[in-house]
Design an enzyme around this catalytic site. Structure first.
Site, PDB file in Angstrom:
ATOM      1  N   HIS A 161       0.837  -1.190   0.000  1.00  9.25           N
ATOM      2  CA  HIS A 161       0.000   0.000   0.000  1.00  9.25           C
ATOM      3  C   HIS A 161       0.875   1.244   0.000  1.00  9.25           C
ATOM      4  CE1 HIS A 161      -4.194  -1.547   1.452  1.00  9.25           C
ATOM      5  NE2 HIS A 161      -3.658  -2.341   0.520  1.00  9.25           N
ATOM      6  N   TYR A 204      -9.487   5.526   6.971  1.00 10.76           N
ATOM      7  CA  TYR A 204      -9.672   5.908   8.380  1.00 10.76           C
ATOM      8  C   TYR A 204     -10.725   7.005   8.397  1.00 10.76           C
ATOM      9  CZ  TYR A 204      -5.224   3.595   9.629  1.00 10.76           C
ATOM     10  OH  TYR A 204      -4.218   2.680   9.849  1.00 10.76           O
ATOM     11  N   PRO A 220      -4.569   0.728  18.598  1.00  6.30           N
ATOM     12  CA  PRO A 220      -4.204   0.191  17.280  1.00  6.30           C
ATOM     13  C   PRO A 220      -4.370   1.192  16.126  1.00  6.30           C
ATOM     14  CG  PRO A 220      -6.213  -0.832  18.088  1.00  6.30           C
ATOM     15  CD  PRO A 220      -5.686   0.001  19.195  1.00  6.30           C
ATOM     16  N   LYS A 246       0.752   0.349  15.193  1.00 10.58           N
ATOM     17  CA  LYS A 246       2.106   0.356  15.740  1.00 10.58           C
ATOM     18  C   LYS A 246       2.393  -0.771  16.724  1.00 10.58           C
ATOM     19  CE  LYS A 246       3.495   3.678  13.340  1.00 10.58           C
ATOM     20  NZ  LYS A 246       3.647   2.939  12.077  1.00 10.58           N
ATOM     21  N   TYR A 252       3.843   6.611   9.781  1.00  8.25           N
ATOM     22  CA  TYR A 252       2.990   5.463   9.454  1.00  8.25           C
ATOM     23  C   TYR A 252       3.808   4.337   8.794  1.00  8.25           C
ATOM     24  CZ  TYR A 252      -1.319   2.992   8.297  1.00  8.25           C
ATOM     25  OH  TYR A 252      -2.331   2.045   8.232  1.00  8.25           O
TER      26      TYR A 252
HETATM   27  P1  FAS Z   1       1.484 -11.246  22.005  1.00  7.85           P
HETATM   28  O1  FAS Z   1       0.513 -10.902  23.100  1.00  7.85           O
HETATM   29  O2  FAS Z   1       1.012 -11.325  20.594  1.00  7.85           O
HETATM   30  O3  FAS Z   1       2.139 -12.683  22.303  1.00  7.85           O
HETATM   31  C1  FAS Z   1       2.512 -13.035  23.620  1.00  7.85           C
HETATM   32  C2  FAS Z   1       2.481 -14.550  23.707  1.00  7.85           C
HETATM   33  O4  FAS Z   1       2.931 -14.929  25.015  1.00  7.85           O
HETATM   34  C3  FAS Z   1       1.075 -15.112  23.539  1.00  7.85           C
HETATM   35  O5  FAS Z   1       1.074 -16.137  22.565  1.00  7.85           O
HETATM   36  C4  FAS Z   1       0.712 -15.650  24.929  1.00  7.85           C
HETATM   37  O6  FAS Z   1      -0.067 -16.830  24.861  1.00  7.85           O
HETATM   38  C5  FAS Z   1       2.088 -15.955  25.512  1.00  7.85           C
HETATM   39  N1  FAS Z   1       2.149 -15.898  26.981  1.00  7.85           N
HETATM   40  C6  FAS Z   1       1.535 -15.019  27.803  1.00  7.85           C
HETATM   41  N2  FAS Z   1       1.862 -15.289  29.090  1.00  7.85           N
HETATM   42  C7  FAS Z   1       2.709 -16.351  29.057  1.00  7.85           C
HETATM   43  C8  FAS Z   1       3.384 -17.100  30.051  1.00  7.85           C
HETATM   44  N3  FAS Z   1       3.257 -16.798  31.336  1.00  7.85           N
HETATM   45  N4  FAS Z   1       4.165 -18.146  29.668  1.00  7.85           N
HETATM   46  C9  FAS Z   1       4.300 -18.454  28.336  1.00  7.85           C
HETATM   47  N5  FAS Z   1       3.684 -17.789  27.348  1.00  7.85           N
HETATM   48  C10 FAS Z   1       2.900 -16.746  27.712  1.00  7.85           C
HETATM   49  N6  FAS Z   1      -1.527  -4.172  16.668  1.00  7.85           N
HETATM   50  C11 FAS Z   1      -1.586  -3.557  15.466  1.00  7.85           C
HETATM   51  O7  FAS Z   1      -0.549  -3.101  14.982  1.00  7.85           O
HETATM   52  N7  FAS Z   1      -2.789  -3.447  14.793  1.00  7.85           N
HETATM   53  C12 FAS Z   1      -3.958  -3.976  15.299  1.00  7.85           C
HETATM   54  O8  FAS Z   1      -5.006  -3.869  14.685  1.00  7.85           O
HETATM   55  C13 FAS Z   1      -3.926  -4.646  16.541  1.00  7.85           C
HETATM   56  N8  FAS Z   1      -5.074  -5.204  17.071  1.00  7.85           N
HETATM   57  C14 FAS Z   1      -5.005  -5.804  18.305  1.00  7.85           C
HETATM   58  C15 FAS Z   1      -6.144  -6.391  18.895  1.00  7.85           C
HETATM   59  C16 FAS Z   1      -6.075  -6.986  20.166  1.00  7.85           C
HETATM   60  C17 FAS Z   1      -7.317  -7.611  20.773  1.00  7.85           C
HETATM   61  C18 FAS Z   1      -4.853  -7.011  20.865  1.00  7.85           C
HETATM   62  C19 FAS Z   1      -4.774  -7.631  22.246  1.00  7.85           C
HETATM   63  C20 FAS Z   1      -3.716  -6.456  20.291  1.00  7.85           C
HETATM   64  C21 FAS Z   1      -3.783  -5.862  19.009  1.00  7.85           C
HETATM   65  N9  FAS Z   1      -2.648  -5.314  18.396  1.00  7.85           N
HETATM   66  C22 FAS Z   1      -2.680  -4.698  17.204  1.00  7.85           C
HETATM   67  C23 FAS Z   1      -1.389  -5.390  19.036  1.00  7.85           C
HETATM   68  C24 FAS Z   1      -0.820  -6.752  18.759  1.00  7.85           C
HETATM   69  O9  FAS Z   1      -0.744  -6.950  17.387  1.00  7.85           O
HETATM   70  C25 FAS Z   1       0.482  -6.823  19.492  1.00  7.85           C
HETATM   71  O10 FAS Z   1       1.244  -5.638  19.318  1.00  7.85           O
HETATM   72  C26 FAS Z   1       1.304  -8.015  19.089  1.00  7.85           C
HETATM   73  O11 FAS Z   1       0.523  -9.159  19.280  1.00  7.85           O
HETATM   74  C27 FAS Z   1       2.563  -8.004  19.967  1.00  7.85           C
HETATM   75  O12 FAS Z   1       3.154  -9.235  19.842  1.00  7.85           O
HETATM   76  P2  FAS Z   1       3.871  -9.910  21.104  1.00  7.85           P
HETATM   77  O13 FAS Z   1       4.711  -8.909  21.779  1.00  7.85           O
HETATM   78  O14 FAS Z   1       4.462 -11.171  20.581  1.00  7.85           O
HETATM   79  O15 FAS Z   1       2.695 -10.231  22.137  1.00  7.85           O
HETATM   80  C1  PHB Z   2      -6.072  -4.075  10.682  1.00 11.65           C
HETATM   81  O1  PHB Z   2      -6.132  -4.369   9.475  1.00 11.65           O
HETATM   82  O2  PHB Z   2      -6.387  -4.883  11.599  1.00 11.65           O
HETATM   83  C2  PHB Z   2      -5.598  -2.700  11.072  1.00 11.65           C
HETATM   84  C3  PHB Z   2      -5.070  -1.889  10.096  1.00 11.65           C
HETATM   85  C4  PHB Z   2      -4.637  -0.609  10.446  1.00 11.65           C
HETATM   86  C5  PHB Z   2      -4.775  -0.185  11.761  1.00 11.65           C
HETATM   87  C6  PHB Z   2      -5.318  -1.020  12.739  1.00 11.65           C
HETATM   88  C7  PHB Z   2      -5.737  -2.286  12.394  1.00 11.65           C
HETATM   89  O3  PHB Z   2      -4.379   1.070  12.086  1.00 11.65           O
END
Ligand code: FAS
Ligand code: PHB
Length: 389
Positions: free
Chosen positions: A72, A200, A292, A296, A384
Site C-alpha cells: 500500500h 480511516y 491500534p 504500531k 505510518y
Molecule cells: P502477544 O501478546 O502477541 O504474544 C505473547 C504470547 O505470550 C502469547 O502467545 C501468549 O499466549 C504468551 N504468553 C503469555 N503469558 C505467558 C506465560 N506466562 N508463559 C508463556 N507464554 C505466555 N496491533 C496492530 O498493529 N494493529 C492492530 O489492529 C492490533 N489489534 C489488536 C487487537 C487486540 C485484541 C490485541 C490484544 C492487540 C492488538 N494489536 C494490534 C497489538 C498486537 O498486534 C500486538 O502488538 C502483538 O501481538 C505483539 O506481539 P507480542 O509482543 O508477541 O505479544
Molecule cells: C487491521 O487491518 O487490523 C488494522 C489496520 C490498520 C490499523 C489497525 C488495524 O491502524
C-alpha cells in the site's frame, strides 16, 4: 535443559527473535502458554512497517508475504463527508505491507518447526529466576512435569498479561498508562474490501476503519463504548453503523456479508521503563501497548526484536556487550515515538464524550491542516510507514 536464550511467549515477538537468532546459530527455546492453533486464532494486526518487512526478509520467512501481501502506497482519511489521500510513497519513498499478523505468526511457526526449533506449548507456572545474576533460569510445568531451563539470557515476549514485566522488581519499574474511554469493535468478513487502500474515518458518530487481509477478506472496525459487548452487535447492526460513519462514495462500494470473527478490543497506551533488568529483556506487548489506530503494536514489537537480536548477536559473535547493555535505552527511544504517533492519530480520529465545542473545532482544524498541507502529510506518512530503527 539448557539454551543460550530462553524466550517466554510464542507470539510474533518471541518467534521472530527465535528465528533471527537461529539464522546466526544462536540457540533458543520458546515457552508458549497456549497451543499453536490458539495463537494463530487471534485476529490482530494487519499493517507491516518497512522495518518489519526487512526483518522478515532477514529471518528468511518473507516469501509468502511478498507473494500474498498487498503493498500500500497510501491511505484515505475521511472527515465531514469528504476524503483525502495521504501518499506514503511520494512523501517518504516507502510503502507499507498489508499482511495479517496471523500470517506473519504462521510463517514464523512454520520456519521454526522446519528448522527443528524448540517450542514448548501449553506451559504453565513460568517463573524467571536469577535474572539479576549471570546464571538465570526459567522454571515451568509442561505435561504435568516440572522443568528447569538454564540459559544465558531471558527474552520476555509474553505480552501485556505475561509474567516477564512483573519479574522486574516493582520499585525498579516505572509504568506510564493512558486508558481511552472507548474500544474498537472489529469484524472479519469474506467480502471484497471497500477500497484498495485503507480508509480511516472521523465521523460525528465516532471512528471507523476499513482495512483488509486480501482481495476477499475484509477487516472493519467501529469505535464503541468501552462497556459495549460483542453480543450486543448483530452483523446487520454493525454494517448499518459502519455505513453511517463512512462517506457516501465509500458506502456505495461497500459489500457486506456474514462476520467470520467479531471482537471488541480495549484501547490503552502503556509503557514500562526500563525494558530490561539484569539478563531479562522485555519485547513487544510485554513492555508497551498502543491504541491500534496507528498500526504500531506489532511493528514496535518488531523494532524491539531488532535491537535485542543485534545486541545478542554482538555479544555472542564479538563479545561486545554494548548492544545488550543499551537495549532498553535504544528500544524506548523508538517506543515513545510510536506511542506519540498512536496517541496523536487516536486523538485526531476518535470522538470523545467529553469533547467541548472548542475541542471539536481543534480536531476539525487539525484534519483540515492534514488535508491541505504537504508537510503535515509527510510527517504523518513517515510515522505510518515506520521510523528508522
Ligand atoms: P502477544 O501478546 O502477541 O504474544 C505473547 C504470547 O505470550 C502469547 O502467545 C501468549 O499466549 C504468551 N504468553 C503469555 N503469558 C505467558 C506465560 N506466562 N508463559 C508463556 N507464554 C505466555 N496491533 C496492530 O498493529 N494493529 C492492530 O489492529 C492490533 N489489534 C489488536 C487487537 C487486540 C485484541 C490485541 C490484544 C492487540 C492488538 N494489536 C494490534 C497489538 C498486537 O498486534 C500486538 O502488538 C502483538 O501481538 C505483539 O506481539 P507480542 O509482543 O508477541 O505479544
Ligand atoms: C487491521 O487491518 O487490523 C488494522 C489496520 C490498520 C490499523 C489497525 C488495524 O491502524
Amino acid at each position: 535443559m539448557r539454551t543460550q536464550v530462553a524466550i517466554i511467549g510464542g507470539g510474533p515477538s518471541g518467534l521472530l527473535l527465535s528465528q533471527l537468532l537461529h539464522i546466526r546459530g544462536i540457540d533458543s527455546v520458546v515457552l508458549e502458554r497456549k497451543t499453536r492453533d490458539y495463537v494463530l486464532g487471534r485476529i490482530r494486526a494487519g499493517v507491516l512497517e518497512r522495518g518489519l518487512v526487512s526483518l522478515m526478509e532477514e529471518a528468511g520467512v518473507a516469501d509468502r508475504m511478498h507473494r500474498e501481501g498487498l503493498r500500500h502506497d497510501g491511505t484515505l482519511i475521511a472527515h465531514g463527508g469528504d476524503m483525502f489521500r495521504v501518499d506514503f510513497a511520494r512523501t517518504t519513498g516507502h510503502s507499507v505491507m498489508v499482511y495479517g499478523q496471523t500470517e506473519v505468526t504462521r510463517d514464523l511457526y512454520d520456519a521454526r518447526e522446519a528448522a527443528g526449533g524448540q517450542i514448548v506449548y501449553n506451559v504453565e507456572d513460568v517463573v524467571i529466576e536469577g535474572a539479576d545474576t549471570d546464571t538465570p533460569f526459567v522454571s515451568y510445568t509442561a505435561d504435568g512435569k516440572s522443568h528447569r531451563l538454564a540459559c544465558d539470557f531471558v527474552a520476555g515476549c509474553d505480552g501485556f498479561h505475561g509474567v516477564s514485566r512483573k519479574t522486574i522488581p516493582q520499585d525498579l519499574r516505572q509504568e506510564f498508562e493512558k486508558v481511552y474511554p472507548f474500544g474498537w469493535l472489529g469484524i472479519l468478513s469474506e467480502t471484497p474490501p471497500v477500497n484498495h487502500e485503507l480508509i480511516y474515518a472521523n465521523s460525528e458518530r465516532g471512528f471507523a476503519l476499513c482495512s483488509m487481509r486480501n482481495a476477499n477478506l475484509s477487516r472493519y472496525y467501529i469505535q464503541c463504548a468501552m462497556t459495549d459487548r460483542v453480543e450486543n452487535w448483530s452483523d446487520d447492526a454493525f454494517w448499518d453503523e459502519l455505513k453511517r460513519r463512512l462517506p457516501q462514495a465509500a458506502v456505495a462500494e461497500l459489500q457486506t456479508g456474514p462476520s467470520i470473527e467479531k471482537s471488541i478490543a480495549p484501547l490503552r497506551s502503556f509503557v514500562c521503563e526500563p525494558m530490561q533488568w539484569g539478563r531479562l529483556f522485555l519485547c513487544g506487548d510485554a513492555a508497551h501497548i498502543v491504541p491500534p489506530t496507528g498500526a504500531k503494536g506489532l511493528n514496535t514489537a518488531a523494532s524491539d526484536v531488532h535491537y535485542l537480536y543485534n545486541g545478542l548477536r554482538q555479544f555472542y559473535e564479538e563479545g561486545d556487550r554494548s548492544g545488550i547493555d543499551r537495549y532498553s535505552e535504544r528500544a524506548l527511544a523508538r517506543v515513545w515515538k510510536a506511542e506519540r504517533f498512536s496517541w496523536w492519530f487516536s486523538s485526531l480520529m476518535h470522538r470523545y464524550r467529553d469533547q467541548s465545542e472548542f475541542d471539536l473545532r481543534m480536531q476539525r482544524a487539525e484534519l483540515d491542516f492534514l488535508a491541505s498541507d504537504a508537510a503535515a502529510q509527510a510527517a504523518m506518512a513517515i510515522n505510518y510507514v515506520g521510523l528508522d530503527y
